[in-house]
Design a protein around this motif. Structure first.
Motif, short mmCIF file in Angstrom:
data_model
loop_
_atom_site.label_atom_id
_atom_site.label_comp_id
_atom_site.label_asym_id
_atom_site.label_seq_id
_atom_site.Cartn_x
_atom_site.Cartn_y
_atom_site.Cartn_z
N ARG A 226 -97.91 22.71 15.87
CA ARG A 226 -98.25 23.88 16.68
C ARG A 226 -99.58 24.48 16.26
N ILE A 227 -100.30 25.04 17.24
CA ILE A 227 -101.57 25.70 16.94
C ILE A 227 -101.33 27.00 16.18
N LYS A 228 -102.03 27.17 15.13
CA LYS A 228 -102.09 28.41 14.35
C LYS A 228 -103.50 28.54 13.82
N PRO A 229 -104.03 29.71 13.56
CA PRO A 229 -103.41 31.02 13.79
C PRO A 229 -103.28 31.32 15.28
N ASP A 230 -102.67 32.48 15.58
CA ASP A 230 -102.52 32.88 16.97
C ASP A 230 -103.72 33.69 17.45
N ILE A 231 -104.23 34.56 16.60
CA ILE A 231 -105.22 35.54 17.04
C ILE A 231 -106.15 35.87 15.88
N MET A 232 -107.32 36.43 16.21
CA MET A 232 -108.32 36.72 15.19
C MET A 232 -108.78 38.18 15.29
N ALA A 233 -109.17 38.72 14.13
CA ALA A 233 -109.80 40.04 14.06
C ALA A 233 -110.71 40.05 12.85
N GLN A 234 -111.51 41.10 12.71
CA GLN A 234 -112.48 41.13 11.62
C GLN A 234 -111.78 41.11 10.26
N ALA A 235 -112.26 40.21 9.41
CA ALA A 235 -111.71 40.09 8.06
C ALA A 235 -112.77 40.24 6.98
N LEU A 236 -114.02 40.17 7.35
CA LEU A 236 -115.10 40.27 6.35
C LEU A 236 -115.75 41.65 6.45
N GLY A 237 -115.74 42.38 5.33
CA GLY A 237 -116.39 43.69 5.29
C GLY A 237 -115.69 44.74 6.13
N VAL A 238 -114.36 44.81 6.01
CA VAL A 238 -113.57 45.79 6.76
C VAL A 238 -113.48 47.09 5.96
N TRP A 239 -113.78 48.20 6.61
CA TRP A 239 -113.81 49.51 5.95
C TRP A 239 -112.38 50.03 5.76
N ASP B 271 -110.27 58.35 -4.03
CA ASP B 271 -110.07 59.10 -2.79
C ASP B 271 -111.23 58.83 -1.82
N GLY B 272 -111.85 57.67 -2.00
CA GLY B 272 -113.00 57.32 -1.16
C GLY B 272 -112.71 56.09 -0.33
N TYR B 273 -113.80 55.41 0.06
CA TYR B 273 -113.68 54.27 0.97
C TYR B 273 -114.67 53.18 0.54
N ARG B 274 -114.33 51.94 0.90
CA ARG B 274 -115.26 50.84 0.68
C ARG B 274 -114.84 49.69 1.59
N THR B 275 -115.62 48.61 1.54
CA THR B 275 -115.28 47.46 2.36
C THR B 275 -114.36 46.51 1.59
N PHE B 276 -113.50 45.83 2.36
CA PHE B 276 -112.58 44.83 1.83
C PHE B 276 -112.70 43.58 2.72
N SER B 277 -112.28 42.45 2.18
CA SER B 277 -112.34 41.22 2.96
C SER B 277 -111.06 40.41 2.79
N GLY B 278 -110.74 39.67 3.82
CA GLY B 278 -109.56 38.81 3.81
C GLY B 278 -108.72 39.02 5.06
N THR B 279 -107.85 38.08 5.36
CA THR B 279 -106.99 38.23 6.53
C THR B 279 -105.94 39.33 6.33
N SER B 280 -105.80 39.79 5.09
CA SER B 280 -104.96 40.98 4.86
C SER B 280 -105.48 42.18 5.64
N LEU B 281 -106.81 42.20 5.87
CA LEU B 281 -107.41 43.35 6.55
C LEU B 281 -107.47 43.16 8.07
N SER B 282 -107.54 41.91 8.52
CA SER B 282 -107.51 41.68 9.97
C SER B 282 -106.12 41.91 10.54
#
Length: 462
Positions: A189-202, A209-220
């Protein structure tokens, strides 16, 4: 969602806590309800992922579905990889389903005690349980993993589940994220099903208590899960099949899905408007044998504006009609399907939208060459002639009168609205085109209709 732990003191979650939308929490590692009891690296992953789906800090971060209600499970031990974590995940999803969760966002997966031959959707415990949750109506969204360049080299369980939405990753420019796990599953079967931004996600960072970028499919993954929560809010009547199909068929790679990008980058607004409709503009005139007809399909989105996202397919359900190719664009909001009708009879066509899953069936009556009753009375006639003829349907009709030598004496036109299905009559005062009375003799009447032609011979006596 289930993850490592969460810094609930972060400002990004204040709005959720103040409005009472954190419905339940449970720590499956320590057996209590405190999911933020470590003020260290244990909180990093969960805090970032949770903020991307639910955080709200205007000017810094607005999560994909920041106004939703949330249930948080703490299941993952950062410094270890043991089967107990998979057990925690299973317990968490059972607990969440019992609480009535609609969407589960999981940026976790396990490979250490499996091999890629077991990515069949029916072997890994976490996959089996995820599919069971989906069978109860829960939308399970899971990271595809970041194993492209590792010895594993494939998606991670439970992303192999046939009812699990496996989320891969792309860059901010839409290119494949270099670590995003590919398919296929071991059963092809085809996988993955869908895509979203994974590189440099805020996202929110636990330690400051701040913010930064993260990367990986954990973030998409939370991007997709949050988007689907909004879709379900707009379309609460959608089944899981409708939701999954609409997600895939409105994505950027829907026409040629593959094992790198799946069905492509999600287009959530297109998906929101996908539940539109279409109107088949049925032929209004007579369709005859050997005609080729262009059938128009007008497209509308869910807001009744022209357009929307559609994938119209046409199927012959009954008859002998021949479809000429696929429906083709005829302007921005219309498709045209060409159909050839080689033989007469009732033709039944189904127009089906694979995106909205709506269908429309039309019937077209195709007429062929046929014998038509045609007579002139009385015969012989005096003073005037009445032409009698029978039609299978209303149609424009012409009656011409000729001499035996072929000279046309008169042309009588009968508009379609003056005809009827069945028996018809047309009176003639026996005058020629110049207004003079015709001479005594033999004449030939010629009837011309959309259904065929017929002649009759009659005598006229002054």
């Amino acid at each position: 969602m289930m993850d490592t732990g969460y810094d609930l003191n972060h400002f990004a979650f204040q709005r959720i806590l103040e409005s009472g939308r954190l419905i339940a929490t449970h720590d499956f590692i320590n057996g209590d309800d405190d999911v933020s009891d470590y003020g260290d690296f244990q909180q990093e992953h969960g805090t970032a992922v949770f903020s991307i789906i639910g955080g709200f800090d205007e000017g810094n971060l607005i999560g994909a579905s920041y106004n939703a209600n949330f249930i948080l499970g703490k299941t993952e031990i950062v410094d270890d990889e043991i089967q107990g974590e998979e057990d925690n995940w299973v317990a968490a999803i059972e607990w969440m389903e019992a609480l009535g969760v609609d969407v589960i966002s999981s940026s976790l997966g396990y490979i250490d005690w499996y091999d890629t031959s077991q990515l069949d959707g029916n072997t890994a415990v976490i996959t089996v349980v995820a599919d069971i949750a989906a069978s109860f109506g829960v939308v399970v969204v899971n990271a595809a993993g970041n194993e492209r360049n590792s010895s594993w080299g494939r998606i991670i369980p439970p992303a192999d589940g046939d009812s699990v939405i496996a989320v891969g990753g792309v860059t901010s420019t839409g290119q494949l994220y270099s670590q995003s796990s590919p398919g296929p599953t071991s059963d092809g079967r085809i996988k993955p099903d869908i895509m979203a931004q994974a590189l440099g996600v805020w996202g929110a960072y636990y330690s400051s208590d701040g913010y930064r970028t993260f990367s990986g499919t954990s973030l998409s993954t939370p991007i997709i899960a949050g988007g689907l929560a909004l879709i379900l809010e707009a379309h609460p009547d959608w089944s899981l099949d409708k939701l999954y199909n609409s997600l895939r068929l409105t994505a950027s790679n829907a026409d040629v899905p593959d094992n790198d990008m799946g069905w492509g980058i999600a287009r959530m607004f297109d998906m929101f408007a996908v539940d539109g409709y279409f109107i088949v503009v049925e032929p209004t005139g007579i369709v005859n044998q050997k005609d080729t007809v262009e059938i128009a399909v007008a497209l509308f989105d869910s807001l009744s504006s022209p357009g929307g996202n559609h994938d119209i397919r046409v199927t012959l359900l009954a008859g002998t009609a021949e479809l000429i190719g696929m429906p083709v664009p005829d302007g921005p909001d219309t498709l045209t399907q060409s159909v050839y009708f080689p033989f007469p009879g009732i033709q039944k066509l189904e127009f089906y939208d694979r995106v909205s899953q709506l269908s429309k069936v039309i019937e077209i009556l195709v007429y062929g060459a046929m014998d038509i009753e045609f007579a002139a009375v009385p015969n012989p006639a005096r003073d005037s002639v009445v032409f009698l003829f029978e039609l299978p349907h209303q149609t424009e009709t012409e009656i011409s009168v000729f001499t035996p030598s072929g000279e046309k004496i008169v042309l009588l036109k009968v508009p379609s609205e003056q005809t009827t299905r069945g028996k018809n009559r047309k009176s003639w005062n026996a005058k020629n085109n110049s207004g003079g009375k015709i001479a005594s003799g033999i004449y030939i009447g010629y009837l011309k209709t959309a259904f065929g032609c017929q002649t009759t011979k009659f005598a006229f006596v002054k």
